[in-house]
Design an enzyme around this catalytic site. Structure first.
Site, short mmCIF file in Angstrom:
data_model
loop_
_atom_site.label_atom_id
_atom_site.label_comp_id
_atom_site.label_asym_id
_atom_site.label_seq_id
_atom_site.Cartn_x
_atom_site.Cartn_y
_atom_site.Cartn_z
CG HIS A 190 46.39 56.87 3.60
ND1 HIS A 190 47.02 55.71 3.20
CD2 HIS A 190 46.62 57.78 2.62
CE1 HIS A 190 47.61 55.91 2.03
NE2 HIS A 190 47.40 57.16 1.66
CG MET A 212 52.10 64.37 -1.42
SD MET A 212 50.73 65.15 -2.27
CE MET A 212 49.44 63.93 -2.00
CG MET A 271 49.22 54.98 -6.25
SD MET A 271 48.59 55.63 -4.69
CE MET A 271 47.66 57.08 -5.23
N GLY A 275 44.28 64.81 -3.97
CA GLY A 275 43.03 64.18 -3.59
C GLY A 275 41.95 64.56 -4.58
N GLY A 321 40.08 58.20 -5.34
CA GLY A 321 38.75 58.16 -5.95
C GLY A 321 37.83 57.11 -5.37
N GLY A 337 39.74 59.82 1.14
CA GLY A 337 39.93 61.17 1.66
C GLY A 337 38.64 61.97 1.53
C1 DX5 Z 1 46.76 60.84 -3.60
C2 DX5 Z 1 46.79 60.30 -2.19
C3 DX5 Z 1 45.49 59.83 -1.67
C4 DX5 Z 1 44.42 60.89 -1.55
C5 DX5 Z 1 43.11 60.22 -1.85
O1 DX5 Z 1 48.05 60.97 -4.04
O2 DX5 Z 1 47.69 59.20 -2.11
O3 DX5 Z 1 45.65 59.15 -0.42
O4 DX5 Z 1 44.34 61.49 -0.29
O5 DX5 Z 1 42.14 61.18 -1.89
P1 DX5 Z 1 40.67 60.88 -2.43
O6 DX5 Z 1 40.09 59.80 -1.59
O7 DX5 Z 1 40.00 62.20 -2.27
O8 DX5 Z 1 40.80 60.46 -3.88
ZN ZN Z 2 47.73 58.05 -0.24
#
Ligand code: DX5
Ligand code: ZN
Length: 236
Positions: free
Chosen positions: A36, A40, A140, A147, A180, A200
């Site tokens: 993934h 941004m 989401m 992250g 999360g 992540g």
């Molecule tokens: C946030 C991203 C996620 C992020 C998730 O905007 O879209 O893909 O990397 O990160 P974790 O798993 O650390 O919440």
């Molecule tokens: Zn993402």
């Protein structure tokens, strides 16, 4: 749903960028299903991350599908560049796109998988008209942009609702969750109907490494098949 039907999509946003190739290769060896990539632009979300050159480099080190989560104001403008770099699928937001159907058609015309993303405050109902045209829905489970945020438990009800909608309209459509996701929240999301987990921090941010981290996530989901009642109660 069978356990092996749950796919893991490590998000490289939490990886060590100085060792990105190594970390992605490690995730692939540990059984990741796709990678993934969070893009941004500092405008659609208040953060800047990466662009097509990263995809191009990753394409050389992994055979896994590269899914591109576009958190940018003008996704249509960048699709071709990302396809040339080696992208396999695109996740585009419902929010801020007055021509979502056109964006999805453009992705299809480029021969790639298309997914639509909705933010935590966006209701499931907005998906109704676009569902037949997409291969996946991404819910989401945090507000996009960063992250390492806390999972929003209020999204579980919406995941359940989307799973119902998909079962009626297009059962092969993936329900993916992002934000999360860890060993505690992964089983809740799966119990609610998710079959693809983006993670992540829970994959790349653990001190015992990517392999152990991914094993923990899988084991947590496995628990669901052993004690479904316990997880379902917590998911309410
Ligand atoms: C946030 C991203 C996620 C992020 C998730 O905007 O879209 O893909 O990397 O990160 P974790 O798993 O650390 O919440
Ligand atoms: Zn993402």
């Amino acid at each position: 749903m069978e356990n092996d039907a749950v796919k893991l999509a490590p998000s490289i946003l939490a990886a060590d960028f100085a060792r990105l190739g190594e970390q992605v290769a490690e995730a692939e060896r540990a059984g990741a299903d796709r990678i993934h990539v969070d893009v941004m632009d500092g405008h659609f979300v208040p953060n800047i991350s990466m662009g097509a050159p990263i995809v191009q480099s990753l394409r050389r080190v992994t055979r896994l599908p590269l899914e591109i989560h576009l958190m940018i104001s003008d996704p249509d403008f960048f699709l071709e560049e990302f396809v040339k770099a080696g992208s396999d699928s695109f996740l585009v937001h419902w929010e801020g796109n007055d021509n979502l159907h056109r964006t999805v058609q453009q992705i299809k015309a480029l021969g790639k998988r298309a997914g639509v993303v909705i933010n935590p405050a966006t209701p499931a109902d907005v998906l109704e008209e676009i569902l037949p045209d997409v291969d996946q829905v991404l819910v989401m489970t945090v507000n996009p942009g960063f992250g390492h945020q806390h999972f929003l438990f209020t999204t579980l009800r919406k995941i359940r609702r989307i799973r119902q909608m998909i079962n009626q309209v297009k059962s092969e459509c993936d329900v993916e969750v992002d934000g999360g996701i860890d060993a505690e929240t992964a089983p809740l999301a799966v119990a609610a109907g998710a079959n693809v987990l983006v993670a992540g921090t829970a994959v790349f941010g653990e001190s015992d490494g990517v392999v152990a981290a991914m094993e923990r996530l899988r084991a947590a989901v496995q628990q669901l098949w052993k004690q479904p009642q316990r997880v379902e109660l917590r998911a309410r």
